[in-house]
Design a protein around this motif. Structure first.
Motif, mmCIF file in Angstrom:
data_model
loop_
_atom_site.group_PDB
_atom_site.id
_atom_site.type_symbol
_atom_site.label_atom_id
_atom_site.label_comp_id
_atom_site.label_asym_id
_atom_site.label_seq_id
_atom_site.Cartn_x
_atom_site.Cartn_y
_atom_site.Cartn_z
ATOM 1 N N MET A 1 45.266 6.829 12.873
ATOM 2 C CA MET A 1 43.959 6.863 12.261
ATOM 3 C C MET A 1 43.687 5.507 11.615
ATOM 4 N N PRO A 2 42.521 4.925 11.870
ATOM 5 C CA PRO A 2 42.192 3.625 11.276
ATOM 6 C C PRO A 2 42.204 3.693 9.752
ATOM 7 N N SER A 3 42.628 2.608 9.139
ATOM 8 C CA SER A 3 42.707 2.593 7.680
ATOM 9 C C SER A 3 41.805 1.550 7.034
ATOM 10 N N THR A 4 41.196 0.693 7.860
ATOM 11 C CA THR A 4 40.299 -0.326 7.318
ATOM 12 C C THR A 4 39.031 -0.410 8.162
ATOM 13 N N LEU A 5 37.975 -0.916 7.544
ATOM 14 C CA LEU A 5 36.730 -1.204 8.256
ATOM 15 C C LEU A 5 36.324 -2.627 7.914
ATOM 16 N N ILE A 6 36.141 -3.428 8.924
ATOM 17 C CA ILE A 6 35.729 -4.811 8.764
ATOM 18 C C ILE A 6 34.269 -4.911 9.205
ATOM 19 N N LYS A 7 33.413 -5.404 8.326
ATOM 20 C CA LYS A 7 32.004 -5.597 8.685
ATOM 21 C C LYS A 7 31.891 -6.659 9.775
ATOM 22 N N ILE A 8 30.883 -6.514 10.635
ATOM 23 C CA ILE A 8 30.615 -7.503 11.681
ATOM 24 C C ILE A 8 29.218 -8.082 11.417
ATOM 25 N N PRO A 9 29.114 -9.077 10.531
ATOM 26 C CA PRO A 9 27.808 -9.601 10.131
ATOM 27 C C PRO A 9 26.953 -10.151 11.273
ATOM 28 N N ALA A 10 27.582 -10.624 12.330
ATOM 29 C CA ALA A 10 26.816 -11.170 13.448
ATOM 30 C C ALA A 10 26.044 -10.088 14.198
ATOM 31 N N ARG A 11 26.379 -8.822 13.967
ATOM 32 C CA ARG A 11 25.749 -7.709 14.686
ATOM 33 C C ARG A 11 24.529 -7.138 13.984
ATOM 34 N N TYR A 12 24.269 -7.529 12.730
ATOM 35 C CA TYR A 12 23.172 -6.896 12.013
ATOM 36 C C TYR A 12 22.448 -7.859 11.086
ATOM 37 N N GLU A 13 21.223 -7.503 10.800
ATOM 38 C CA GLU A 13 20.441 -8.106 9.725
ATOM 39 C C GLU A 13 20.245 -7.000 8.702
ATOM 40 N N SER A 14 20.101 -7.331 7.446
ATOM 41 C CA SER A 14 19.892 -6.307 6.432
ATOM 42 C C SER A 14 18.674 -6.635 5.587
ATOM 43 N N SER A 15 18.065 -5.573 5.092
ATOM 44 C CA SER A 15 16.899 -5.723 4.243
ATOM 45 C C SER A 15 16.890 -4.617 3.197
ATOM 46 N N ALA A 16 16.720 -4.996 1.942
ATOM 47 C CA ALA A 16 16.642 -4.012 0.862
ATOM 48 C C ALA A 16 15.206 -3.503 0.764
ATOM 49 N N ILE A 17 15.072 -2.178 0.731
ATOM 50 C CA ILE A 17 13.767 -1.531 0.587
ATOM 51 C C ILE A 17 13.922 -0.462 -0.475
ATOM 52 N N ASP A 18 13.285 -0.680 -1.620
ATOM 53 C CA ASP A 18 13.414 0.218 -2.759
ATOM 54 C C ASP A 18 14.890 0.405 -3.095
ATOM 55 N N ASP A 19 15.398 1.637 -3.031
ATOM 56 C CA ASP A 19 16.798 1.899 -3.374
ATOM 57 C C ASP A 19 17.674 2.070 -2.137
ATOM 58 N N GLU A 20 17.219 1.540 -1.005
ATOM 59 C CA GLU A 20 17.970 1.632 0.253
ATOM 60 C C GLU A 20 18.279 0.233 0.790
ATOM 61 N N LEU A 21 19.264 0.184 1.661
ATOM 62 C CA LEU A 21 19.548 -1.018 2.429
ATOM 63 C C LEU A 21 19.437 -0.626 3.892
ATOM 64 N N VAL A 22 18.614 -1.338 4.637
ATOM 65 C CA VAL A 22 18.435 -1.048 6.051
ATOM 66 C C VAL A 22 19.191 -2.098 6.852
ATOM 67 N N LEU A 23 20.089 -1.625 7.709
ATOM 68 C CA LEU A 23 20.820 -2.497 8.629
ATOM 69 C C LEU A 23 20.159 -2.383 9.990
ATOM 70 N N ILE A 24 19.848 -3.514 10.598
ATOM 71 C CA ILE A 24 19.185 -3.523 11.899
ATOM 72 C C ILE A 24 20.099 -4.200 12.906
ATOM 73 N N ASP A 25 20.399 -3.499 13.994
ATOM 74 C CA ASP A 25 21.222 -4.057 15.067
ATOM 75 C C ASP A 25 20.432 -5.172 15.734
ATOM 76 N N VAL A 26 20.955 -6.388 15.736
ATOM 77 C CA VAL A 26 20.224 -7.535 16.270
ATOM 78 C C VAL A 26 20.040 -7.470 17.777
ATOM 79 N N ASP A 27 20.876 -6.705 18.469
ATOM 80 C CA ASP A 27 20.768 -6.611 19.924
ATOM 81 C C ASP A 27 19.820 -5.498 20.372
ATOM 82 N N THR A 28 19.847 -4.369 19.680
ATOM 83 C CA THR A 28 19.078 -3.207 20.141
ATOM 84 C C THR A 28 17.860 -2.883 19.291
ATOM 85 N N GLY A 29 17.828 -3.381 18.056
ATOM 86 C CA GLY A 29 16.731 -3.051 17.159
ATOM 87 C C GLY A 29 16.905 -1.718 16.456
ATOM 88 N N LYS A 30 17.971 -0.990 16.765
ATOM 89 C CA LYS A 30 18.230 0.277 16.085
ATOM 90 C C LYS A 30 18.603 -0.010 14.638
#
Length: 89
Positions: A1-30
């Motif tokens: 079972m995996p024990s760590t998670l490494i962020k992949i910053p090159a895969r997403y852009e982020s934007s704070a909206i009110d009390d949320e953070l939205v992560l956007i996949d740079v390749d798919t737009g999801k």
């Protein structure tokens, strides 16, 4: 079972909206919206990749059962990895 998670910053852009953070996949737009505990886990990943340590931190902050915290953090990490925003190791 995996024990760590490494962020992949090159895969997403982020934007704070009110009390949320939205992560956007740079390749798919999801997108992935984070708030409350999910946002807290994401923030903790900046300094700590170990999922058990993150679960311990959440136990201290939210007075939650350790087993429940571990399962929740692992499930959330799997969702982030599946969405491409992180890599489980």
């Amino acid at each position: 079972m995996p024990s760590t998670l490494i962020k992949i910053p090159a895969r997403y852009e982020s934007s704070a909206i009110d009390d949320e953070l939205v992560l956007i996949d740079v390749d798919t737009g999801k997108f992935f919206a984070l708030k409350d505990v999910g946002l807290r886990i994401w923030t903790l990943l900046d300094d700590e990749a170990d999922l058990d340590r993150i679960a311990e931190q959440l136990c201290d902050e939210y007075e939650v059962d350790p087993e429940h915290a571990r399962k929740s953090v692992a499930g959330f990490a799997e969702s982030l990895a599946k969405a491409g925003f992180g890599r489980l190791e």
